[in-house]
Design an enzyme around this catalytic site. Structure first.
Site, mmCIF file in Angstrom:
data_model
loop_
_atom_site.group_PDB
_atom_site.id
_atom_site.type_symbol
_atom_site.label_atom_id
_atom_site.label_comp_id
_atom_site.label_asym_id
_atom_site.label_seq_id
_atom_site.Cartn_x
_atom_site.Cartn_y
_atom_site.Cartn_z
ATOM 1 N N SER A 571 33.853 39.213 29.747
ATOM 2 C CA SER A 571 33.811 39.414 28.236
ATOM 3 C C SER A 571 33.387 38.336 27.435
ATOM 4 O O SER A 571 32.134 38.072 27.731
ATOM 5 C CB SER A 571 35.381 39.927 27.823
ATOM 6 O OG SER A 571 35.549 40.223 26.279
ATOM 7 N N HIS A 686 37.796 48.156 29.843
ATOM 8 C CA HIS A 686 37.307 46.743 29.843
ATOM 9 C C HIS A 686 37.758 45.813 30.982
ATOM 10 O O HIS A 686 37.414 44.794 31.183
ATOM 11 C CB HIS A 686 37.858 45.974 28.488
ATOM 12 C CG HIS A 686 37.467 44.894 28.086
ATOM 13 N ND1 HIS A 686 35.848 44.643 28.052
ATOM 14 C CD2 HIS A 686 37.618 43.449 27.893
ATOM 15 C CE1 HIS A 686 35.657 43.475 27.659
ATOM 16 N NE2 HIS A 686 36.865 42.777 27.480
#
Length: 712
Positions: A571, A686
Site C-alpha cells: 500500500s 486491499h
C-alpha cells in the site's frame, strides 16, 4: 484509534438536519484540471478495474509469473507450511466480550475457509479445548446464496448485543452490504435493516433506528468516493424515506457518525465527524435543535467516554489551551454539552519525546492506555478523580508489543495481548481495578526461535535524525555481509511498526537462515503525531531518506550486502518500494511491491486516492505536484538502470488502492525492457487475499521469490 480512522460509528434520537459551513477559501494557486494529469499515459485503459482488456492483460501476466514461482522446487513445501500455520487447529482464538457475558470469535480454517462467527464461555475458553457454539457460518451462507461473501465484522447494539449489523463484502472489497442479524435466534431478521452494497458508515441509533452515511443518490459521494450525507433510517423504511441530519461537502473526505455511550449502553452524545482531510476533522455535536461545532483542533480524535469524561487525543499543538501534540486530554461531557464554548479540558497524560499513545479503551470506570516507549509496549490504567487523573502500570512482560483487546464494560475486565518477533502471542485477562493479571492463553511456537536474537539499532538519516530499527537474525550469523535479509517498512499515515510474532515469516524465512528487519521510519506513529507529520507532503523525501539510511546502515554493519538485501512493503509501503526502486536500486537485489500506490501524478483520481491528499499533497496544485513528481515512481522509471527484477502483487477487488497502480508499474517496466514478476489475485480486496488459502499462496510466492534472489 486515530484521527486517520475516519469511518467512526455512532448513535441517539435526531430529527433536525444540519449542514457544514463552507470553509473560507484561502488564496490558492490555479489548479491544473485533473483531465490534464497523465492524459498521455498509454496505460490509462488499465484504470478500468474489471475491463476486458485490463483483465486479459492481468491474466496473461499471471500465466507467466505463476509457472516461474510455483514451478520452483521450494514452492509446494512453503505453501504447505504456510497453510498449515494459518489453518492450525491449535491457534489461539482472539475473543471479544458479548453483552451476555459470552466470548465471541471469528474463526477460519481448512474446513471453514470463509469462516465461523461463534461464541463460548470464559470458563470454557480457559480450557485447552473450548466448546464453541456457531452464531453464523459464512461458508454455509455463501453457498446458500451463491455469493462470494467475505466477513467484515459485526456491530451489535449494547447493552444486550443480540441485534447485530453484519458486514459482508463481495470478494473483499471496501464496499459492503449490511444486514441485521439476531444472535439469539441465529438468523437474519425478517424485514430487518438491509443496506445495499456501498462504501458506508453506519451505527445503531436505537433498536429501531440507524444512523447511516452512504451514497443516497447516484453520485452523492465526495471526490474520494465516500459518503458526506448522514441520515437516520427507521426500521421498515426504504432508503428513500431516511431523514437527513447532517451534510458535509463534496470536497470533504467523508462524514460519519460517532456515539458516546456510558458503561450501561446509554447514549450520552452523538457526534458527526466531518473529515475535512484524511487527518483533519470537525466534530459536530448533534442535538434535536441542530448541530454545534465543538471547539477542538482539526487534528484530534475523540477516543472514549468514562466516568463522565470525554477523552480526546491531540495530534497537533493546542497552544492557546496549553496542550501539546500527543497529549491525551478530557472534558466533563455534561458541562461540554451545556456550554461547548467555555468548558475547559484537563490533561490526562503527556507522552515523552520517545513515547506515543497507541491505543485507548475503557472498562466500567477506568481508562486504559497502551503506550509505545521507544517502540516497546507499556499499558497504563488511569483513574479520574476530584484532583484529576492518576496512573498505574499493568505489570505485563517488558520488551514486547502490547495490544488492548475487548473490554467487558460491565466490570473492569479487558483482554490484553503481548507479542514479540520471537515470542508467540500470549493472551491475558486484566482487571483494571485490582491490576490483577491472568494469562489465559499462549499461542504455540510455529518455528524454532532458539537460534535467533532480536536487536535494536539506530541509523542516522540525511538530516541527522536517528531512526530506530529492529533486526531479527541467527545468533551465530557472521558480520560478513552474507546474510539473506528482508527489510520491511511502511512509513505513512501514523501507522506504527511494532514487534509482532509471525509464524509464517518465521517458518518460511527465519528458520531457513534469513534475517528480518523492520524500520521505524518517519511517517509512522512510533513517536507520536510529530513523527508522522515530519514526513508529510513537502517533507516526503525524509521518509525515503530514513529508509535508505537504515538500508545503508545494515550494509555498513555488514549484517548484509546489496546482493543479499531485499525489501518488502504494501500500500503506502508499496509506494516506498517504488521509490526505492527508482532512487536507490543499487542497494537491493529483491523488491516485493504489494498492492502499491505507484502513479502519484494520477493517484488522486484512482480508487480512493483523493482522500490521501493530506498525506502526499494534491497533484492538481502545481507546487505540490512538483514535490510529488520528484519521487513519483511511475514517471521516474528510466531505461538503462540496474533495477532488480521486482515482484509486484495486487488484487482486482481492491477498491481502496486501485490495481491500476500495480498494472501500470509492471507494464511500464516491461516496456523499458526489464524483467517483471506480476501477480494479480482476482479476489482479496486491499489485503490481496480473501481467505487463508489465498493468503498462503501469496506468502509462498513471496518467499520463493525472495529465496531465489537472496539465498540462491
Amino acid at each position: 484509534m486515530r484521527s486517520l480512522v475516519l469511518a467512526l460509528l455512532a448513535s441517539t434520537s435526531l430529527m433536525t438536519a444540519s449542514h457544514a459551513a463552507e470553509p473560507t477559501p484561502a488564496k490558492a494557486e490555479i489548479r491544473t484540471p485533473l483531465s490534464e494529469l497523465g492524459k498521455d499515459d498509454p496505460y490509462l485503459w488499465m484504470e478500468e478495474i474489471e475491463g476486458t482488456r485490463a483483465m486479459d492483460w492481468a491474466k496473461a501476466r499471471n500465466g507467466k509469473t505463476l509457472p516461474v514461482l510455483q514451478g520452483d522446487a521450494r514452492y509446494a513445501t512453503l505453501e504447505a507450511q504456510a497453510l498449515a500455520i494459518l489453518n492450525a487447529k491449535d491457534r489461539v482464538p482472539g475473543v471479544s466480550f458479548g453483552g451476555d457475558g459470552s466470548l465471541r470469535n471469528f474463526w477460519q480454517d481448512a474446513s471453514h475457509v470463509r469462516g465461523l462467527w461463534r461464541q463460548t464461555t470464559l470458563e470454557s475458553y480457559r480450557t485447552a479445548e473450548p466448546v464453541w457454539e456457531t452464531i453464523l457460518d459464512i461458508d454455509a451462507l455463501s453457498k446458500a446464496e451463491n455469493a462470494n461473501w467475505v466477513y467484515k465484522g459485526a456491530s451489535c447494539l449494547p447493552p444486550e448485543e443480540t441485534r447485530c449489523l453484519i458486514t459482508l463484502s463481495n470478494g473483499g472489497k471496501d464496499a459492503v452490504t449490511v444486514r441485521e442479524f439476531d444472535t439469539s435466534t441465529r438468523s437474519f431478521v425478517a424485514g430487518g435493516f438491509n443496506l445495499p452494497e456501498g462504501k458506508q458508515n453506519y451505527s445503531w441509533l436505537d433498536k429501531d433506528t440507524l444512523l447511516v452515511a452512504r451514497e443516497w443518490e447516484p453520485g452523492q459521494v465526495t471526490k474520494s468516493g465516500y459518503a458526506y450525507v448522514l441520515k437516520t433510517m427507521k426500521r421498515g423504511q426504504p432508503l428513500s424515506a431516511a431523514q437527513e441530519v447532517y451534510r458535509g461537502t463534496e470536497t470533504d473526505v467523508s462524514v460519519s457518525p460517532f456515539v458516546l455511550r456510558d458503561a450501561d449502553g446509554v447514549t450520552q452524545a452523538v457526534i458527526a465527524y466531518r473529515g475535512v482531510t484524511f487527518f483533519e476533522s470537525e466534530k459536530h455535536l448533534l442535538t434535536d435543535k441542530g448541530s454545534v461545532k465543538l471547539d477542538l483542533p482539526l487534528k484530534s480524535s475523540i477516543q472514549a467516554l468514562v466516568d463522565g469524561q470525554m477523552v480526546v487525543l491531540l495530534e497537533q499543538d493546542w497552544a492557546e489551551k496549553g496542550f501539546k501534540t500527543g497529549d491525551l486530554i478530557s472534558f466533563d461531557l455534561a458541562a461540554l454539552k451545556a456550554a461547548p464554548a467555555t468548558t475547559k479540558a484537563m490533561l490526562v497524560l503527556r507522552p515523552t519525546a520517545r513515547q506515543s499513545v497507541e491505543q485507548v479503551t475503557t472498562t466500567r470506570t477506568k481508562l486504559v492506555v497502551a503506550l509505545l516507549d521507544n517502540v516497546r509496549g507499556v499499558a497504563q490504567v488511569l483513574t479520574h478523580g476530584a484532583k484529576g487523573w492518576s496512573a498505574q502500570t499493568l505489570a505485563l512482560p517488558a520488551n514486547a508489543s502490547i495490544g488492548l483487546g475487548s473490554s467487558a464494560e460491565k466490570d473492569e475486565r479487558l483482554f490484553v495481548t503481548v507479542t514479540g518477533y520471537l515470542t508467540p502471542s500470549t493472551f491475558w485477562l486484566a482487571d483494571a481495578g485490582s491490576l490483577k493479571l491472568e494469562q489465559v492463553k499462549a499461542s504455540p511456537a510455529r518455528f524454532d526461535a532458539s537460534t535467533h536474537v532480536v536487536e535494536q539499532f539506530e541509523a542516522t538519516s540525511t538530516d541527522g535524525t536517528k531512526v530506530p530499527y529492529f533486526v531479527v537474525r541467527p545468533r551465530a550469523a557472521k558480520s560478513d555481509g552474507n546474510s539473506p535479509t528482508l527489510l520491511y517498512a511502511y512509513g505513512g499515515f501514523q501507522v506504527s511498526m511494532t514487534p509482532a510474532y509471525s509464524g509464517v515469516m518465521g517458518k518460511l524465512w527465519l528458520e531457513r537462515g534469513g534475517t528480518y528487519v523492520v524500520a521505524n521510519i518517519r511517517g509512522g506513529g512510533e513517536f507520536g503525531p510529530a513523527w508522522h507529520a515530519a514526513g508529510l507532503k513537502e517533507n516526503r523525501q525524509k521518509v525515503y531518506d530514513d529508509f535508505f539510511a537504515v538500508s545503508q546502515d545494515l550494509i555498513t554493519r555488514k549484517i548484509t550486502s546489496p546482493r543479499r538485501l531485499g525489501i518488502m512493503g504494501g500500500s503506502n509501503g508499496g509506494l516506498l518500494m517504488g521509490v526505492a526502486l527508482t532512487q536507490r536500486p543499487e542497494l537491493y537485489n529483491a523488491i516485493v511491491v504489494q498492492v502499491p500506490l505507484f502513479d502519484m501524478i494520477r493517484y488522486s483520481q484512482i480508487g480512493a486516492g483523493a482522500s490521501w491528499v493530506g498525506e502526499y499533497g494534491d497533484p492538481a496544485i502545481p507546487s505540490e505536484r512538483a514535490v510529488i513528481a520528484k519521487y513519483d515512481p511511475y514517471s521516474n522509471l528510466r531505461a538503462g538502470q540496474k533495477y532488480p527484477e521486482v515482484f509486484i502483487e495486487t488484487s482486482t477487488k481492491d477498491d481502496r488502492v486501485h490495481p491500476a497502480h500495480a498494472r501500470k508499474a509492471a507494464a511500464r517496466l516491461e516496456e523499458l525492457g526489464y524483467p517483471v514478476l506480476y501477480y494479480e489475485n482476482i479476489d482479496g480486496g486491499h489485503a490481496a487475499s480473501a481467505n487463508l488459502a489465498e493468503t498462503a499462496r501469496r506468502q509462498a510466492l513471496e518467499y520463493v521469490y525472495l529465496s531465489r534472489k537472496l539465498m540462491d
